[in-house]
Design a protein around this motif. Structure first.
Motif, PDB file in Angstrom:
ATOM      1  N   VAL A  53     -27.077 -73.361-146.192  1.00 21.11           N
ATOM      2  CA  VAL A  53     -25.973 -73.730-147.070  1.00 21.11           C
ATOM      3  C   VAL A  53     -25.331 -72.455-147.615  1.00 21.11           C
ATOM      4  CG1 VAL A  53     -25.352 -74.888-149.229  1.00 21.11           C
ATOM      5  CG2 VAL A  53     -27.035 -75.913-147.687  1.00 21.11           C
ATOM      6  N   ARG A  54     -24.004 -72.416-147.586  1.00 18.13           N
ATOM      7  CA  ARG A  54     -23.278 -71.257-148.108  1.00 18.13           C
ATOM      8  C   ARG A  54     -22.624 -71.609-149.443  1.00 18.13           C
ATOM      9  NH1 ARG A  54     -18.785 -70.219-145.133  1.00 18.13           N
ATOM     10  NH2 ARG A  54     -18.939 -72.049-143.772  1.00 18.13           N
ATOM     11  N   GLU A  55     -22.535 -70.615-150.318  1.00 22.62           N
ATOM     12  CA  GLU A  55     -21.871 -70.839-151.603  1.00 22.62           C
ATOM     13  C   GLU A  55     -20.456 -70.292-151.555  1.00 22.62           C
ATOM     14  OE1 GLU A  55     -22.478 -70.319-156.430  1.00 22.62           O
ATOM     15  OE2 GLU A  55     -23.733 -69.143-155.061  1.00 22.62           O
ATOM     16  N   GLY A  56     -19.492 -71.143-151.893  1.00 23.37           N
ATOM     17  CA  GLY A  56     -18.113 -70.718-152.022  1.00 23.37           C
ATOM     18  C   GLY A  56     -17.750 -70.539-153.474  1.00 23.37           C
ATOM     19  N   ARG A  57     -16.524 -70.124-153.711  1.00 22.95           N
ATOM     20  CA  ARG A  57     -16.086 -69.877-155.083  1.00 22.95           C
ATOM     21  C   ARG A  57     -16.210 -71.136-155.947  1.00 22.95           C
ATOM     22  NH1 ARG A  57      -9.952 -68.037-156.992  1.00 22.95           N
ATOM     23  NH2 ARG A  57     -10.206 -68.637-159.187  1.00 22.95           N
ATOM     24  N   ARG A  58     -15.808 -72.271-155.387  1.00 25.00           N
ATOM     25  CA  ARG A  58     -15.831 -73.514-156.158  1.00 25.00           C
ATOM     26  C   ARG A  58     -16.715 -74.581-155.524  1.00 25.00           C
ATOM     27  NH1 ARG A  58      -9.227 -73.663-156.875  1.00 25.00           N
ATOM     28  NH2 ARG A  58      -9.089 -71.930-158.352  1.00 25.00           N
TER      29      ARG A  58
ATOM     30  N   ASP B 205     -16.179 -72.996-160.940  1.00 22.28           N
ATOM     31  CA  ASP B 205     -15.470 -71.840-160.385  1.00 22.28           C
ATOM     32  C   ASP B 205     -16.232 -70.585-160.805  1.00 22.28           C
ATOM     33  OD1 ASP B 205     -13.795 -69.762-159.679  1.00 22.28           O
ATOM     34  OD2 ASP B 205     -11.969 -70.725-160.391  1.00 22.28           O
ATOM     35  N   ILE B 206     -16.860 -69.916-159.858  1.00 22.53           N
ATOM     36  CA  ILE B 206     -17.699 -68.765-160.207  1.00 22.53           C
ATOM     37  C   ILE B 206     -16.899 -67.601-160.780  1.00 22.53           C
ATOM     38  CG2 ILE B 206     -19.500 -69.350-158.547  1.00 22.53           C
ATOM     39  CD1 ILE B 206     -18.386 -67.296-156.647  1.00 22.53           C
TER      40      ILE B 206
END
Length: 399
Positions: free
Chosen positions: A115-120, A168-169
């Motif tokens: 699993v990849r983490e995106g900005r949102r 939103d990181i």
């Protein structure tokens, strides 16, 4: 305005761009499966009443095939925890809570890619053969705050009931307990878009139901395509081809979709919808004296063109694209020879123009359609795709 040959060609072009029903079914199975996982008895979020649903082009029915086999379908989805709010946890905590469940789901489904983490969002990458990935945006309801914000500014609150707050990181309060979250409202936008399609969408859905002797409620929306959806698909591919090597500048899909939906006037043919859209779409760009404003119809506080002041090349690129689209489709409008039709848009549309021509009857090896077909439609002497930039005005409402 268009020859009959051009009319048939545009319809074939939309058919060629459309993704298969199996792709829509595949996307549906994916987010339904994730929703079922979140509702299992061992789920760490089941007590918060999770809901997973699709958003973006798959929900609107405007998704198109990738430019090539190396590109993937991007299925955008939402994970809404209806039992929580912005006062209950931080964005970081919500992102982690949902992320842990998505990672457990990936493991349970024996998915190879991490699993990849995106900005949102979190990104689930499916097997290479599937050719798609799913972005899952963690969110909580935000209707109450949205109504207060809109009411304070005297703005339309019509779609506020489905408003939500998302993680939103890059938010300055990402790790703090705060109600200042990024806002979103994909359900509200989808309902607005459906209203812009008008009664034609419902009528076509009834026709599909009657043709297979089924109830209207049993017909998924993706089985119905209106001229507005087809026109948007064609314009998005034209944009893709024109900006294939300038990806950062290309007009974003939500701007093309929003302005097209505003400009659409219920036309029942793709050619008429395309003409109406290209002739009128910039009339729905507001201007505050300094900057362009393209409001999100479901959240009038959001400006889809908010990046233009920081990146003026994007604003210039939008109007460059609009001028080119008007020129290309004006040229296409008067063509009778299939080869000329292809040549009018192939520089921007690429190989899909050739494939669309093969759908026509007679086949693309024949240079001319029967003269009666073209004569019946007439040839436009001056297609009204104005090439001058108009002074933006206020939209005529969001309904």
């Amino acid at each position: 305005m268009f020859t009959k040959t051009a009319e048939n060609f545009l319809a074939a072009l939309a058919d060629e761009l459309a993704i298969s029903e199996s792709r829509y079914e595949q996307a549906s199975r994916s987010y339904v499966s994730l929703g079922d996982w979140l509702h299992r008895s061992e789920s760490t979020v089941v007590e918060y009443d999770p809901q997973v649903y699709v958003q973006g082009s798959f929900r609107l029915g405007t998704a198109i095939r990738p430019l090539n086999d190396a590109e993937e379908y991007d299925v955008d989805s939402v994970c809404l925890l209806r039992g929580l709010g912005t006062k209950d946890l931080t964005q970081s905590q919500l992102k982690t809570l949902v992320g842990n469940e998505i990672k457990a789901y990936r493991k349970a489904q024996n998915m190879m890619k991490p699993v990849r983490e995106g900005r949102r969002c979190w990104v689930l990458d499916y097997a290479d053969g599937a050719q798609f990935h799913m972005d899952v945006v963690p969110s909580v309801p935000n209707a109450d705050r949205q109504r207060l914000l809109l009411e304070a500014r005297g703005l339309d609150m019509k779609w506020s009931e489905t408003a939500m707050a998302i993680t939103d990181i890059e938010s300055p309060v990402y790790d703090e307990l705060s109600d200042d979250w990024q806002r979103s409202n994909p359900k509200g936008y989808a309902e607005w878009f459906r209203q812009r399609m008008g009664e034609l969408f419902e009528r076509r859905k009834r026709m599909v139901a009657e043709s297979i002797k089924a109830s209207v409620e049993d017909i998924p929306d993706y089985k119905v395509r209106t001229p507005l959806q087809s026109a948007i698909m064609i314009l998005k591919r034209h944009r893709d081809g024109m900006f294939e090597n300038r990806h950062d500048e290309r007009p974003i899909s939500i701007i093309i979709t929003t302005l097209s939906a505003h400009a659409y006037s219920g036309e029942e043919k793709i050619v008429d919808a395309l003409h109406s859209i290209l002739s009128r779409m910039e009339q729905f760009i507001e201007h505050d004296g300094h900057h362009c404003i393209i409001r999100n119809p479901s959240d009038p506080l959001e400006n889809f063109a908010d990046k233009w002041p920081e990146h003026p090349e994007r604003e210039a690129a939008f109007f460059e694209w609009l001028r080119q689209a008007r020129q290309d489709f004006e040229k296409l409008a008067s063509q009778v020879e299939i080869r000329r039709l292809i040549e009018s848009i192939q520089p921007r549309m690429g190989a899909v123009a050739e494939r669309a021509a093969k759908r026509l009857d007679p086949p693309s090896g024949s240079m001319l359609h029967p003269a009666t077909a073209a004569a019946g439609a007439g040839v436009a002497s001056e297609p009204a795709f104005p090439n001058t930039r108009r002074e933006p005005t206020s939209p005529r409402g969001f309904a």
